[in-house]
Write a protein that holds these residues in place. Structure first.
Motif, PDB file in Angstrom:
ATOM      1  N   LEU A 150       4.261  -3.441  -7.010  1.00  0.00           N
ATOM      2  CA  LEU A 150       4.081  -4.717  -7.711  1.00  0.00           C
ATOM      3  C   LEU A 150       3.672  -5.789  -6.719  1.00  0.00           C
ATOM      4  CD1 LEU A 150       7.051  -4.769 -10.259  1.00  0.00           C
ATOM      5  CD2 LEU A 150       4.602  -4.559 -10.740  1.00  0.00           C
ATOM      6  N   SER A 151       4.294  -5.786  -5.572  1.00  0.00           N
ATOM      7  CA  SER A 151       3.941  -6.775  -4.546  1.00  0.00           C
ATOM      8  C   SER A 151       4.315  -6.220  -3.186  1.00  0.00           C
ATOM      9  CB  SER A 151       4.692  -8.079  -4.797  1.00  0.00           C
ATOM     10  OG  SER A 151       6.067  -7.892  -4.532  1.00  0.00           O
ATOM     11  N   GLY A 152       3.660  -6.726  -2.180  1.00  0.00           N
ATOM     12  CA  GLY A 152       3.938  -6.270  -0.832  1.00  0.00           C
ATOM     13  C   GLY A 152       2.889  -5.285  -0.338  1.00  0.00           C
ATOM     14  N   LYS A 153       3.282  -4.432   0.575  1.00  0.00           N
ATOM     15  CA  LYS A 153       2.322  -3.494   1.168  1.00  0.00           C
ATOM     16  C   LYS A 153       3.064  -2.261   1.656  1.00  0.00           C
ATOM     17  CE  LYS A 153      -0.795  -3.781   5.082  1.00  0.00           C
ATOM     18  NZ  LYS A 153      -1.578  -4.723   5.895  1.00  0.00           N
ATOM     19  N   VAL A 154       2.428  -1.101   1.435  1.00  0.00           N
ATOM     20  CA  VAL A 154       3.046   0.164   1.823  1.00  0.00           C
ATOM     21  C   VAL A 154       2.076   0.956   2.689  1.00  0.00           C
ATOM     22  CG1 VAL A 154       3.718   2.434   0.921  1.00  0.00           C
ATOM     23  CG2 VAL A 154       4.619   0.360  -0.141  1.00  0.00           C
ATOM     24  N   ARG A 155       2.635   1.654   3.636  1.00  0.00           N
ATOM     25  CA  ARG A 155       1.825   2.487   4.514  1.00  0.00           C
ATOM     26  C   ARG A 155       2.240   3.942   4.351  1.00  0.00           C
ATOM     27  NH1 ARG A 155       1.681   3.973  10.470  1.00  0.00           N
ATOM     28  NH2 ARG A 155       3.934   3.742  10.470  1.00  0.00           N
ATOM     29  N   MET A 156       1.249   4.831   4.316  1.00  0.00           N
ATOM     30  CA  MET A 156       1.553   6.266   4.317  1.00  0.00           C
ATOM     31  C   MET A 156       1.069   6.825   5.632  1.00  0.00           C
ATOM     32  SD  MET A 156       0.961   8.253   0.724  1.00  0.00           S
ATOM     33  CE  MET A 156       1.420   9.856   1.360  1.00  0.00           C
ATOM     34  N   TYR A 157       1.905   7.611   6.262  1.00  0.00           N
ATOM     35  CA  TYR A 157       1.557   8.059   7.611  1.00  0.00           C
ATOM     36  C   TYR A 157       2.192   9.389   7.962  1.00  0.00           C
ATOM     37  CZ  TYR A 157       6.290   6.620   8.539  1.00  0.00           C
ATOM     38  OH  TYR A 157       7.655   6.513   8.488  1.00  0.00           O
ATOM     39  N   ASN A 158       1.586  10.046   8.929  1.00  0.00           N
ATOM     40  CA  ASN A 158       2.136  11.281   9.482  1.00  0.00           C
ATOM     41  C   ASN A 158       2.572  11.039  10.906  1.00  0.00           C
ATOM     42  OD1 ASN A 158      -0.533  12.460   7.742  1.00  0.00           O
ATOM     43  ND2 ASN A 158       1.464  13.386   7.381  1.00  0.00           N
ATOM     44  N   THR A 159       3.599  11.774  11.299  1.00  0.00           N
ATOM     45  CA  THR A 159       4.073  11.696  12.673  1.00  0.00           C
ATOM     46  C   THR A 159       3.953  13.073  13.299  1.00  0.00           C
ATOM     47  OG1 THR A 159       5.680  10.092  11.900  1.00  0.00           O
ATOM     48  CG2 THR A 159       5.991  10.950  14.116  1.00  0.00           C
ATOM     49  N   GLY A 160       3.319  13.135  14.459  1.00  0.00           N
ATOM     50  CA  GLY A 160       3.211  14.417  15.154  1.00  0.00           C
ATOM     51  C   GLY A 160       4.483  14.710  15.910  1.00  0.00           C
TER      52      GLY A 160
ATOM     53  N   PHE B 287      -3.158   2.434   3.442  1.00  0.00           N
ATOM     54  CA  PHE B 287      -2.291   1.336   3.033  1.00  0.00           C
ATOM     55  C   PHE B 287      -2.448   1.127   1.534  1.00  0.00           C
ATOM     56  CE2 PHE B 287      -2.937   0.298   7.537  1.00  0.00           C
ATOM     57  CZ  PHE B 287      -1.631   0.062   7.917  1.00  0.00           C
ATOM     58  N   PHE B 288      -1.399   0.632   0.912  1.00  0.00           N
ATOM     59  CA  PHE B 288      -1.438   0.363  -0.514  1.00  0.00           C
ATOM     60  C   PHE B 288      -0.947  -1.044  -0.783  1.00  0.00           C
ATOM     61  CE2 PHE B 288      -0.957   4.799   0.277  1.00  0.00           C
ATOM     62  CZ  PHE B 288      -1.898   5.373  -0.552  1.00  0.00           C
ATOM     63  N   GLY B 289      -1.608  -1.707  -1.733  1.00  0.00           N
ATOM     64  CA  GLY B 289      -1.239  -3.080  -2.059  1.00  0.00           C
ATOM     65  C   GLY B 289      -0.800  -3.204  -3.508  1.00  0.00           C
ATOM     66  N   PRO B 290      -0.564  -4.423  -3.967  1.00  0.00           N
ATOM     67  CA  PRO B 290      -0.116  -4.672  -5.334  1.00  0.00           C
ATOM     68  C   PRO B 290      -1.032  -3.997  -6.354  1.00  0.00           C
ATOM     69  CG  PRO B 290      -0.015  -6.683  -4.044  1.00  0.00           C
ATOM     70  CD  PRO B 290      -0.685  -5.658  -3.191  1.00  0.00           C
ATOM     71  N   GLY B 291      -0.443  -3.302  -7.298  1.00  0.00           N
ATOM     72  CA  GLY B 291      -1.231  -2.623  -8.329  1.00  0.00           C
ATOM     73  C   GLY B 291      -1.527  -1.171  -7.995  1.00  0.00           C
ATOM     74  N   ASN B 292      -1.450  -0.832  -6.722  1.00  0.00           N
ATOM     75  CA  ASN B 292      -1.721   0.550  -6.322  1.00  0.00           C
ATOM     76  C   ASN B 292      -0.542   1.456  -6.597  1.00  0.00           C
ATOM     77  OD1 ASN B 292      -3.410  -0.363  -3.214  1.00  0.00           O
ATOM     78  ND2 ASN B 292      -4.140  -0.371  -5.310  1.00  0.00           N
ATOM     79  N   SER B 293      -0.874   2.668  -6.977  1.00  0.00           N
ATOM     80  CA  SER B 293       0.145   3.709  -7.018  1.00  0.00           C
ATOM     81  C   SER B 293      -0.076   4.588  -5.797  1.00  0.00           C
ATOM     82  CB  SER B 293       0.007   4.534  -8.290  1.00  0.00           C
ATOM     83  OG  SER B 293      -1.261   5.158  -8.339  1.00  0.00           O
ATOM     84  N   PHE B 294       0.930   5.357  -5.449  1.00  0.00           N
ATOM     85  CA  PHE B 294       0.779   6.253  -4.291  1.00  0.00           C
ATOM     86  C   PHE B 294       1.759   7.408  -4.420  1.00  0.00           C
ATOM     87  CE2 PHE B 294       4.668   4.883  -2.290  1.00  0.00           C
ATOM     88  CZ  PHE B 294       4.828   3.590  -2.763  1.00  0.00           C
ATOM     89  N   GLY B 295       1.453   8.480  -3.680  1.00  0.00           N
ATOM     90  CA  GLY B 295       2.341   9.634  -3.722  1.00  0.00           C
ATOM     91  C   GLY B 295       2.281  10.388  -5.039  1.00  0.00           C
ATOM     92  N   GLU B 296       1.172  10.294  -5.783  1.00  0.00           N
ATOM     93  CA  GLU B 296       1.097  10.990  -7.073  1.00  0.00           C
ATOM     94  C   GLU B 296       0.801  12.479  -6.943  1.00  0.00           C
ATOM     95  OE1 GLU B 296      -1.188   9.247  -5.871  1.00  0.00           O
ATOM     96  OE2 GLU B 296      -1.619   7.354  -6.880  1.00  0.00           O
ATOM     97  N   PRO B 297      -0.077  12.896  -6.017  1.00  0.00           N
ATOM     98  CA  PRO B 297      -0.490  14.303  -6.030  1.00  0.00           C
ATOM     99  C   PRO B 297       0.644  15.313  -6.149  1.00  0.00           C
ATOM    100  CG  PRO B 297      -1.895  13.115  -4.536  1.00  0.00           C
ATOM    101  CD  PRO B 297      -0.829  12.145  -4.993  1.00  0.00           C
ATOM    102  N   PRO B 298       1.722  15.193  -5.395  1.00  0.00           N
ATOM    103  CA  PRO B 298       2.767  16.221  -5.539  1.00  0.00           C
ATOM    104  C   PRO B 298       3.514  16.158  -6.872  1.00  0.00           C
ATOM    105  CG  PRO B 298       3.335  14.641  -3.807  1.00  0.00           C
ATOM    106  CD  PRO B 298       1.970  14.294  -4.261  1.00  0.00           C
ATOM    107  N   LEU B 299       3.169  15.207  -7.720  1.00  0.00           N
ATOM    108  CA  LEU B 299       3.751  15.209  -9.063  1.00  0.00           C
ATOM    109  C   LEU B 299       3.023  16.208  -9.950  1.00  0.00           C
ATOM    110  CD1 LEU B 299       4.110  11.363  -9.670  1.00  0.00           C
ATOM    111  CD2 LEU B 299       5.967  12.988  -9.270  1.00  0.00           C
ATOM    112  N   PHE B 300       1.782  16.537  -9.570  1.00  0.00           N
ATOM    113  CA  PHE B 300       0.951  17.412 -10.399  1.00  0.00           C
ATOM    114  C   PHE B 300       0.847  18.821  -9.850  1.00  0.00           C
ATOM    115  CE2 PHE B 300      -0.882  13.101 -11.070  1.00  0.00           C
ATOM    116  CZ  PHE B 300      -0.550  12.981 -12.403  1.00  0.00           C
ATOM    117  N   VAL B 301       1.320  18.980  -8.637  1.00  0.00           N
ATOM    118  CA  VAL B 301       1.122  20.235  -7.934  1.00  0.00           C
ATOM    119  C   VAL B 301       2.446  20.600  -7.283  1.00  0.00           C
ATOM    120  CG1 VAL B 301       0.117  21.099  -5.797  1.00  0.00           C
ATOM    121  CG2 VAL B 301      -1.345  19.973  -7.470  1.00  0.00           C
ATOM    122  N   GLU B 302       2.706  21.877  -7.170  1.00  0.00           N
ATOM    123  CA  GLU B 302       3.927  22.301  -6.513  1.00  0.00           C
ATOM    124  C   GLU B 302       3.772  22.105  -5.009  1.00  0.00           C
ATOM    125  OE1 GLU B 302       7.391  22.649  -6.686  1.00  0.00           O
ATOM    126  OE2 GLU B 302       6.462  22.950  -8.650  1.00  0.00           O
TER     127      GLU B 302
END
Lengths: 207, 207
Positions: free
Chosen positions: B48-58, B68-83
């Motif tokens: 809804l507001s703010g900012k989110v980062r998705m990242y990998n750590t080696g 990065f994701f901002g207001p209105g963006n969804s994220f992390g959906e793919p594993p909802l549709f796939v095992e």
DNA sequence: CGGTTCATTGACCAACCTCAAAGTACGTGG
DNA sequence: CCACGTACTTTGAGGTTGGTCAATGAACCG
């Protein structure tokens, strides 16, 4: 775990249903091009048989392979849903047969058959996961790990067996998939073989 | 042209509709984690507001930022549709508010509201295109081009103006997005500034 | 004002790339 | 069935780029 959807089967829409909406099959010769990076998308493509490669070419001729597609896989769908050109070029790796449905008819099909939406969501989700994995792998891992992860991801995506299996890529293909050079790949797999993580017999890679 | 969906707005589902299905908002502190790489997915998230980062750590602590994701963006959906588990970790970049809907309810919503399928298809398609572009860019371009393309893709995704605009990334962030090192980024943008492709005033990057 | 985060610079090094040269496998057409 | 062309693989030498390390400076926040 992750699946390299682009490298293997990720079954798409029922071919008969596609044909109901006017899809026609279309035979491709080895090395024949299907679309070119940047081109607007006008068709939904789904492979009946053969193999297709999606790739980018740099200004200096350097290449990067986005993925391979096999029988049952669809490819090049994203620009059908978004105002954008193809992110890469596609070409048949060998003689192949392709089902081809116009964008309009395809969107109509999606509208009228709710279950196909779920299929597409699954396919695209897989694609995102695959690409996220590849980006990560190529960004933070050294050559050996990069190659190893590619091979493992491909293996588990394409098989269930535990026995040693031959890797279906040439060294040049591995190079194009990992953003490395052939020579680097050869040296890296040499080390991987030495350390026992893979084995090489008659130039074929097993894991 | 291409859009860096992850870096900017790519509007998701109507928040009110989400709430109808039981979505609750949830306040996040700066640097608070949302999910961790490998975890199974149990919720649909939309910012809804703010900012989110998705990242990998080696393993060595090296990092790669998926987006990065901002207001209105969804994220992390793919594993909802796939095992599959999450392909990366997510964390709030600053104080943020998140809408959170359980997987079951989310899938129910998709079933019952056909128009939301189209939204998801669009979002995921954008995601695939973005990732394809990034993979390509990072695989075949030298640092300067890599950075330049990142900045341009981000600019056109986030604005329509032609006037010089300040880049919203720190050098460290650019490094994490391109798989380069801070020092390399600093040197590369130095050259880009010399050649006039960008300009730097008071340590801020304009293009 | 002090701590923290971000930016910068230089020296040095190693990893990966480049280039060149050959060897090996494979398929095709004669 | 063999010869030849093509594509794939291998090896070595040498160069460059981007990474590493270390130290310092600048900006920002509370």
């Amino acid at each position: 775990m992750l699946q390299l959807s682009q490298l293997v089967n990720n079954t798409g829409i029922d071919p008969d249903l596609l044909r109901t909406y006017g899809a026609v099959s279309c035979k491709l010769k080895k090395a024949e091009g299907i679309f070119v990076e940047g081109m607007p998308a006008r068709f939904y493509f789904q492979l009946l048989s053969g193999k297709v490669r999606m790739y980018n070419t740099g200004p200096d001729g350097k290449e990067f392979t986005q993925g391979f597609f096999g029988p049952g896989n669809s490819f090049g769908e994203p620009p059908l849903f978004v105002e954008a050109g193809y992110p890469a070029s596609a070409q048949a790796c060998c003689e192949s047969v392709l089902l081809k449905l116009s964008k309009d008819k395809f969107l109509e099909l999606l509208q009228q058959h709710p279950e196909t939406n779920a299929i597409l969501l699954r396919v695209l989700s897989n694609r995102v996961l695959t690409k996220a994995h590849i980006s990560k792998n190529n960004a933070i891992n050294p050559p050996e790990v990069r190659i190893m992860e590619l091979l493992l991801a491909n293996k588990q995506a394409s098989s269930v067996s535990t026995i040693a299996e031959v890797v279906p890529f040439t060294r040049q293909e591995i190079a194009h998939l990992t953003g490395l050079r052939v020579e680097t790949v050869i040296r890296a797999i040499g080390k991987l073989a030495e350390s026992g993580k893979i084995s090489i017999r008659e130039r074929k890679i097993y894991l």
